[in-house]
Design an enzyme around this catalytic site. Structure first.
Site, short mmCIF file in Angstrom:
data_model
loop_
_atom_site.label_atom_id
_atom_site.label_comp_id
_atom_site.label_asym_id
_atom_site.label_seq_id
_atom_site.Cartn_x
_atom_site.Cartn_y
_atom_site.Cartn_z
N THR A 129 0.92 -1.13 0.00
CA THR A 129 0.00 0.00 0.00
C THR A 129 0.95 1.16 0.00
OG1 THR A 129 -1.75 -1.18 1.17
CG2 THR A 129 -1.65 1.18 1.57
N ASP A 135 -10.60 -8.04 1.14
CA ASP A 135 -10.72 -7.43 2.47
C ASP A 135 -12.09 -7.65 3.11
OD1 ASP A 135 -8.16 -6.55 2.72
OD2 ASP A 135 -8.57 -4.44 2.39
N SER A 178 -7.78 -1.28 6.94
CA SER A 178 -6.94 -0.97 8.10
C SER A 178 -6.14 0.31 7.89
CB SER A 178 -5.96 -2.11 8.37
OG SER A 178 -6.65 -3.29 8.63
N GLY A 221 1.00 -1.77 5.03
CA GLY A 221 1.28 -2.93 5.87
C GLY A 221 0.07 -3.73 6.28
O1 DON Z 1 -7.26 -1.61 3.18
C1 DON Z 1 -6.54 -2.38 3.76
O2 DON Z 1 -6.45 -2.45 4.97
C2 DON Z 1 -5.63 -3.30 2.97
N1 DON Z 1 -6.21 -3.60 1.72
C3 DON Z 1 -4.32 -2.64 2.83
C4 DON Z 1 -3.38 -3.55 2.16
C5 DON Z 1 -2.04 -3.25 2.54
O3 DON Z 1 -1.72 -2.39 3.29
C6 DON Z 1 -1.07 -4.11 1.95
N2 DON Z 1 0.19 -3.55 2.19
N3 DON Z 1 0.90 -3.00 2.70
#
Ligand code: DON
Length: 563
Positions: free
Chosen positions: A372, A414, A444, A464
């Site tokens: 992310t 998710d 998150s 993360g």
């Molecule tokens: O929205 C979320 O919480 C996750 N899809 C975020 C994914 C993520 O942070 C992956 N990497 N670092």
């Protein structure tokens, strides 16, 4: 004058200070600062600030630039969140989280026995949520931007059209993606028009992405959700087993929401409300920590790690029980979860001698991927933007329409994929986050701004997956409670507990063997990890009249750029 100093060979220290205005991993600026996972993108943001753009303008331009130069997470095919406070202290957020397509169903990832088909919610075009990024950036600009929209998108058009020098990191991704498990789109992604893989240091151009960005530049939101791009998305989905249609795209809207607010001692915390769980969990944990007598607890000691882990365990159990898309869960007890009284209740049942046991008949969840991206911006008026957005996995679904040149997310992963089934290994099936058409999946992401006397003081966020909430939490605590300089707060050891699976993850190099042993004796199951978090932050030091920016050393191409 600065230029003169930079040209002088004798004044090395002055050169270092003025040319880079950067020491010990910290970058200094008087008029503004942009911190992101890519230096070119941070520079785009600062150029916008120098042109007179505000923090929103710079954040929008940086986010578009990241979609070109940081394609593993920067995106126009994903979604995310903005937290914004202007220099006078007015705060808001923009939710541009992806939505489940209208044809999605709660059991779309289950076999005929009602069991989750392993991996199906993260693979293929059915894992793609309706993208929100373009709508979110457009809304932020319409409501709060100052420079013309076109000026914010144009730098990204140029980066895609004229290309840029491929970094070592992207070149290594490109090489790794040449195996048979990689979908054709991704295998060809880093190839030049002649069909050869672009190597480290060579210029990488993305003509198809440049055209898509030109449409967005010229038509705004409609350049993505209507017309040629929308038609091509629908066609590609239809031909390849996806379910997103033009109706989904037309119906997509970003939403402005009030931030989740809390306090820690004299500081005010503003973060993202649902559909992100980040803000609620962060404030619940900060409230619990405020009750502990931290003066008597040494940083990184056994007592400290135990207290922090137990705090996380409780916040993540509450996350699983209560949180989801607010438009589908109107009764979420947000005020209660973020209240000081509730923290008292949670704090009181922490056993300071023993680890609690996470009960799988209650709640828990799986890990997400590890890519992310977060960017932090502050402008000359002290207005600040904290923006986190994502494709979910690194390079999302690894699928995209070749004619459009961008990558689709795999954010459907998710959602809670198997309604009613929660296991100790971390599968979660609680109702607030099961799939419904048009619903936003729980996130998150924790873009956060801490204010002092109503004005932005700390701007922070991280990628993360579920670790985001905890790495942001610990960094904020390190700054507010332990008064660490920002670079130390970011680099300091981080731990992660997410209720289920019931294990305490720690950065292996940074927790002493004695502390590990003591924690195990208290009943914790330890699990070593290389690195947690990749934080991008800014502190506004009002006494000195400067901004201090830090890009986490774990970000290979990241940079804080100030002016
Ligand atoms: O929205 C979320 O919480 C996750 N899809 C975020 C994914 C993520 O942070 C992956 N990497 N670092």
């Amino acid at each position: 004058m600065i230029k003169l100093a930079c040209n002088s060979k004798v004044t090395l220290i002055i050169v270092l200070f003025f040319c880079f205005s950067s020491t010990y991993g910290q970058t200094y600026g008087r008029n503004g600062m942009v911190v992101s996972d890519n230096e070119l993108a941070s520079q785009v943001g600062v150029t916008i600030l120098k042109k007179g753009g505000n923090a929103i303008d710079a954040a929008v331009a940086t986010a578009f630039a990241l979609a070109v130069v940081h394609p593993q997470a920067g995106n126009i095919g994903g979604g995310g969140f903005i937290v914004y406070i202007n220099g006078s202290g007015a705060s808001t957020t923009i939710d541009f989280r992806e939505k489940a397509p209208l044809q999605a169903t709660p059991d779309m990832f289950l076999d005929k026995n009602g069991e989750l088909i392993q991996g199906s919610n993260h693979e293929g075009l059915k894992s793609v949520g309706v993208p929100g990024t373009v709508a979110g950036l457009f809304m932020a600009h319409q409501k709060y931007g100052e420079l013309p929209w076109k000026e914010l998108v144009q730098p990204s058009v140029e980066l895609a059209k004229n290309g840029f020098s491929l970094s070592w990191t992207l070149a290594s991704h490109a090489r790794r993606m040449q195996d048979n498990s990689t979908p054709g789109f991704m295998k060809d992604f880093f190839k030049n028009p002649e069909g050869d893989l672009v190597e480290f240091g060579e210029t990488w151009v993305q003509p198809a992405l440049a055209q898509t960005l030109e449409r967005i530049r010229d038509k705004g939101r409609d350049g993505f959700y209507e017309g040629k791009v929308a038609r091509e998305i629908e066609k590609f989905m239809k031909e390849n087993g996806g379910i997103i249609t033009r109706k989904d795209l037309k119906a997509y809207t970003a939403i402005e929401r009030a931030p989740i607010k809390g306090t820690y001692k004299e500081y005010e915390i503003y973060s993202m409300p649902p559909p992100s769980s980040g803000g609620v969990a962060l404030i619940e944990m900060m409230n619990i920590m405020e009750l502990a007598n931290l003066d008597s607890i040494q940083f990184n000691s056994t007592a400290y790690v135990h207290l922090v882990a137990e705090t996380m365990r409780r916040a993540f159990a509450d996350r699983a029980e209560f949180l989801g898309d607010p438009d589908f869960n109107p009764e979420m007890p947000l005020a209660k979860l973020t209240s000081k009284e509730f923290a008292q209740k949670r704090y009181q049942n922490i056993d300071f001698e023993r680890a609690s046991v996470s009960d799988s008949t209650r709640f828990g969840q799986l890990y997400d991927g590890t890519n992310t991206t977060h960017l932090s911006v502050i402008d000359k008026n002290g207005s600040a933007v904290s923006l986190t957005y994502t494709l979910e996995y690194s390079y999302g679904s690894k699928l995209g329409a070749p004619k459009l040149g961008f990558i689709f997310n795999n954010e459907m992963g998710d959602f809670n994929p198997q309604p009613g089934t929660t296991t100790s290994s971390g599968l979660i099936g609680t109702p607030p986050n099961t799939i419904s058409p048009g619903k936003r999946m729980l996130s998150s992401m924790t873009p956060t701004i801490v204010a002092k006397e109503g004005k932005p003081y700390l701007v922070i966020g991280s990628p993360g997956g579920r670790t985001i909430i905890n790495t942001v939490f610990q960094t904020v605590l390190n700054v507010l409670e332990y008064e660490m300089p920002l670079h130390r707060a970011i680099e300091a050891m981080k731990i992660h507990h997410q209720w289920l699976p019931d294990r305490l993850i720690y950065e292996t190099d940074l927790l002493s063997p004695d502390t590990q042993k003591a924690l195990e004796e208290m009943g914790h199951t330890l699990y070593g990890a290389g690195n947690l978090g990749r934080l991008m932050g800014i502190i506004h030091s009002r006494d000195q009249g400067i901004y201090i920016g830090v890009s986490d050393s774990s970000s290979p191409d990241g940079a804080a750029v100030g002016y």
